[in-house]
Design a protein around this motif. Sequence first.
Motif, PDB file in Angstrom:
ATOM      1  N   GLY A   1       0.806  -1.208   0.000  1.00 53.76           N
ATOM      2  CA  GLY A   1       0.000   0.000   0.000  1.00 53.76           C
ATOM      3  C   GLY A   1       0.844   1.264   0.000  1.00 53.76           C
ATOM      4  N   ALA A   2       0.154   2.380   0.119  1.00 54.94           N
ATOM      5  CA  ALA A   2       0.816   3.680   0.026  1.00 54.94           C
ATOM      6  C   ALA A   2       1.233   4.245   1.369  1.00 54.94           C
ATOM      7  CB  ALA A   2      -0.115   4.678  -0.681  1.00 54.94           C
ATOM      8  N   ASP A   3       0.863   3.588   2.476  1.00 52.86           N
ATOM      9  CA  ASP A   3       1.168   4.106   3.799  1.00 52.86           C
ATOM     10  C   ASP A   3       2.635   3.843   4.143  1.00 52.86           C
ATOM     11  OD1 ASP A   3       1.215   5.021   6.353  1.00 52.86           O
ATOM     12  OD2 ASP A   3      -0.108   3.480   7.190  1.00 52.86           O
ATOM     13  N   THR A   4       3.407   4.887   4.287  1.00 53.23           N
ATOM     14  CA  THR A   4       4.820   4.744   4.613  1.00 53.23           C
ATOM     15  C   THR A   4       5.098   5.021   6.088  1.00 53.23           C
ATOM     16  OG1 THR A   4       5.223   7.051   4.014  1.00 53.23           O
ATOM     17  CG2 THR A   4       5.521   5.399   2.280  1.00 53.23           C
ATOM     18  N   SER A   5       4.026   5.178   6.879  1.00 48.88           N
ATOM     19  CA  SER A   5       4.199   5.520   8.293  1.00 48.88           C
ATOM     20  C   SER A   5       4.083   4.306   9.206  1.00 48.88           C
ATOM     21  CB  SER A   5       3.155   6.557   8.708  1.00 48.88           C
ATOM     22  OG  SER A   5       1.838   6.039   8.560  1.00 48.88           O
ATOM     23  N   ALA A   6       4.047   3.103   8.631  1.00 41.79           N
ATOM     24  CA  ALA A   6       3.883   1.895   9.435  1.00 41.79           C
ATOM     25  C   ALA A   6       5.079   1.697  10.358  1.00 41.79           C
ATOM     26  CB  ALA A   6       3.719   0.686   8.523  1.00 41.79           C
ATOM     27  N   HIS A   7       4.802   1.106  11.530  1.00 44.26           N
ATOM     28  CA  HIS A   7       5.847   0.831  12.508  1.00 44.26           C
ATOM     29  C   HIS A   7       6.035  -0.678  12.620  1.00 44.26           C
ATOM     30  CE1 HIS A   7       5.948   4.997  13.896  1.00 44.26           C
ATOM     31  NE2 HIS A   7       4.635   4.980  13.873  1.00 44.26           N
ATOM     32  N   PRO A   8       7.220  -1.132  12.996  1.00 44.72           N
ATOM     33  CA  PRO A   8       7.432  -2.573  13.142  1.00 44.72           C
ATOM     34  C   PRO A   8       6.633  -3.126  14.324  1.00 44.72           C
ATOM     35  CG  PRO A   8       9.337  -1.351  13.946  1.00 44.72           C
ATOM     36  CD  PRO A   8       8.436  -0.358  13.268  1.00 44.72           C
ATOM     37  N   SER A   9       6.221  -4.356  14.202  1.00 48.38           N
ATOM     38  CA  SER A   9       5.548  -5.062  15.279  1.00 48.38           C
ATOM     39  C   SER A   9       6.215  -6.422  15.417  1.00 48.38           C
ATOM     40  CB  SER A   9       4.047  -5.188  14.985  1.00 48.38           C
ATOM     41  OG  SER A   9       3.828  -5.708  13.689  1.00 48.38           O
ATOM     42  N   LYS A  10       5.664  -7.276  16.260  1.00 48.04           N
ATOM     43  CA  LYS A  10       6.281  -8.581  16.518  1.00 48.04           C
ATOM     44  C   LYS A  10       5.259  -9.692  16.310  1.00 48.04           C
ATOM     45  CE  LYS A  10       7.398 -10.064  20.733  1.00 48.04           C
ATOM     46  NZ  LYS A  10       8.110 -10.212  22.031  1.00 48.04           N
TER      47      LYS A  10
ATOM     48  N   HIS B   1       3.518   1.460  19.596  1.00 45.94           N
ATOM     49  CA  HIS B   1       2.769   1.747  18.372  1.00 45.94           C
ATOM     50  C   HIS B   1       1.656   0.726  18.174  1.00 45.94           C
ATOM     51  CE1 HIS B   1       5.562   4.849  17.219  1.00 45.94           C
ATOM     52  NE2 HIS B   1       6.586   4.021  17.251  1.00 45.94           N
ATOM     53  N   SER B   2       0.490   1.181  17.717  1.00 43.33           N
ATOM     54  CA  SER B   2      -0.643   0.298  17.453  1.00 43.33           C
ATOM     55  C   SER B   2      -0.427  -0.455  16.146  1.00 43.33           C
ATOM     56  CB  SER B   2      -1.945   1.106  17.377  1.00 43.33           C
ATOM     57  OG  SER B   2      -2.239   1.695  18.618  1.00 43.33           O
ATOM     58  N   LEU B   3      -1.088  -1.588  16.024  1.00 40.96           N
ATOM     59  CA  LEU B   3      -1.046  -2.348  14.783  1.00 40.96           C
ATOM     60  C   LEU B   3      -1.916  -1.668  13.735  1.00 40.96           C
ATOM     61  CD1 LEU B   3      -1.400  -5.955  16.228  1.00 40.96           C
ATOM     62  CD2 LEU B   3       0.692  -4.745  15.617  1.00 40.96           C
ATOM     63  N   GLY B   4      -1.585  -1.883  12.471  1.00 42.70           N
ATOM     64  CA  GLY B   4      -2.346  -1.259  11.397  1.00 42.70           C
ATOM     65  C   GLY B   4      -3.665  -1.962  11.144  1.00 42.70           C
ATOM     66  N   SER B   5      -4.458  -1.398  10.251  1.00 36.86           N
ATOM     67  CA  SER B   5      -5.751  -1.983   9.900  1.00 36.86           C
ATOM     68  C   SER B   5      -5.549  -3.225   9.039  1.00 36.86           C
ATOM     69  CB  SER B   5      -6.593  -0.956   9.141  1.00 36.86           C
ATOM     70  OG  SER B   5      -5.956  -0.612   7.914  1.00 36.86           O
ATOM     71  N   GLY B   6      -6.551  -4.071   9.007  1.00 34.11           N
ATOM     72  CA  GLY B   6      -6.513  -5.271   8.171  1.00 34.11           C
ATOM     73  C   GLY B   6      -5.808  -6.452   8.793  1.00 34.11           C
ATOM     74  N   ILE B   7      -5.238  -6.300  10.002  1.00 33.87           N
ATOM     75  CA  ILE B   7      -4.466  -7.378  10.605  1.00 33.87           C
ATOM     76  C   ILE B   7      -5.335  -8.598  10.893  1.00 33.87           C
ATOM     77  CG2 ILE B   7      -3.200  -8.068  12.675  1.00 33.87           C
ATOM     78  CD1 ILE B   7      -1.550  -6.431  10.719  1.00 33.87           C
ATOM     79  N   VAL B   8      -6.512  -8.389  11.504  1.00 33.38           N
ATOM     80  CA  VAL B   8      -7.374  -9.519  11.859  1.00 33.38           C
ATOM     81  C   VAL B   8      -7.828 -10.266  10.610  1.00 33.38           C
ATOM     82  CG1 VAL B   8      -9.601 -10.162  12.847  1.00 33.38           C
ATOM     83  CG2 VAL B   8      -8.153  -8.513  14.028  1.00 33.38           C
ATOM     84  N   GLU B   9      -8.329  -9.533   9.630  1.00 28.97           N
ATOM     85  CA  GLU B   9      -8.796 -10.169   8.399  1.00 28.97           C
ATOM     86  C   GLU B   9      -7.654 -10.887   7.692  1.00 28.97           C
ATOM     87  OE1 GLU B   9     -10.705  -9.001   4.048  1.00 28.97           O
ATOM     88  OE2 GLU B   9     -10.474  -7.457   5.596  1.00 28.97           O
ATOM     89  N   GLY B  10      -6.503 -10.227   7.624  1.00 33.31           N
ATOM     90  CA  GLY B  10      -5.371 -10.822   6.909  1.00 33.31           C
ATOM     91  C   GLY B  10      -4.910 -12.122   7.522  1.00 33.31           C
ATOM     92  N   TRP B  11      -4.705 -12.140   8.844  1.00 33.55           N
ATOM     93  CA  TRP B  11      -4.256 -13.377   9.485  1.00 33.55           C
ATOM     94  C   TRP B  11      -5.310 -14.467   9.420  1.00 33.55           C
ATOM     95  CZ3 TRP B  11       0.443 -14.369   9.568  1.00 33.55           C
ATOM     96  CH2 TRP B  11       1.432 -13.470   9.983  1.00 33.55           C
ATOM     97  N   SER B  12      -6.586 -14.107   9.495  1.00 27.09           N
ATOM     98  CA  SER B  12      -7.643 -15.117   9.393  1.00 27.09           C
ATOM     99  C   SER B  12      -7.590 -15.823   8.044  1.00 27.09           C
ATOM    100  CB  SER B  12      -9.017 -14.461   9.584  1.00 27.09           C
ATOM    101  OG  SER B  12      -9.134 -13.913  10.874  1.00 27.09           O
ATOM    102  N   GLU B  13      -7.413 -15.055   6.967  1.00 30.00           N
ATOM    103  CA  GLU B  13      -7.328 -15.656   5.635  1.00 30.00           C
ATOM    104  C   GLU B  13      -6.067 -16.506   5.488  1.00 30.00           C
ATOM    105  OE1 GLU B  13      -7.825 -12.945   2.418  1.00 30.00           O
ATOM    106  OE2 GLU B  13      -9.627 -12.034   3.251  1.00 30.00           O
TER     107      GLU B  13
END
Length: 265
Positions: free
Chosen positions: A189-198, A222-234
Motif C-alpha cells: 500500500g501507500a502508507d509509509t508511516s507503518a511501525h514494526p511489530s512482533k 505503536h498500534s497495529l495497522g488496519s486489516g491485521i485480523v482479516e489478513g491473518w484469518s485468511e
Amino acid sequence: MDEEKVFKALADENRRKMLDLLFERDGQTLSELEAHFPMTRFGVMKHLQQLEDAGLLTTKKVGREKFHYLNTVPIQLAYDRWVSKYAQPWAQSLTGLKTLLEEPSMEQKPAATHIFHIFIRTTPEKLWQALTDGTFTQQYYFGTKVSSSWEKGAPYTYAYPNGETMIEGEVLESDPPRRLVTTFMPRWGADTSAHPSKVVFEIEPRGEACKLTLTHEPVNGHSLGSGIVEGWSEILSGLKSLLETGEPLVVGASSVGASNTDDRE
C-alpha cells in the motif's frame, strides 16, 4: 473446527456482542467485558467459556488477570466453507459473519495485541516447513514467497512474483519446529508511516494434529495497522486447507496487499 459449536456460540446475541467488543478492542478482562452487560459476573463467564470452547476467543493470563482475545479463524473457515459455496442463498443469513471479518479498519481504536489459534491435522515438522518455505507460502500467503535462512538475527522477506516486497523483518527467535519469533514491517500500500511489530508462531503437537498459536503485538507503544485480523484469518485458514487437503484455498481479494493483487499468480 467444530462447526456446530461455532454456530451455536454465534446464535446468542450476548455472545455476538462480546465478539464485537473484542473486535473493537482486543485483550479485555472479565471485568471490562462485564461492564457492558446487565447480567451477573457468572453469566458473563459462562458466555465467554462457550466462545472459548468454540474456538472463537483465546485467553492469556498475565499475573492475576486473564485477558480475552478474539480468534476469527473459525469464522473465516465457516465463511470459506459456506459462503463461497452457497453464496447466493446464504449471503444474507451470514452477513453478520462477513461483516465481522470485512469491517474495513478498526479505526476507532486498534487493539494492542491479537492472538489466534488453529488446529491443523499435520506434523510439527510439516507445519514448520509450510511457515518457512517459500514454495508453500506462495500458495496461502497472498501469493508471496518468503525467503530467509531463519537463523536468529537473519532478515526475511515476503515478496510478490514481480519482486515487490510485501513484508520484511528480522528473525528474533528460531526453535524449529516449535517456536518462531520475528519482527513484522508491512510494505504494501501507500502508507509509509507503518511501525514494526512482533509476530510469534508457537507449534504444539496434539495427537494427530498441531495447535498453532499466532500472537501479533506492537512494539515501542505503536498500534497495529488496519486489516491485521482479516489478513491473518485468511492466511491461517489457507494454511490449514493446504496442509490438510493439498489444495490452496481460493478467497476473494483482501485489503492486505490489495495494490498487488494483479501481480499474484
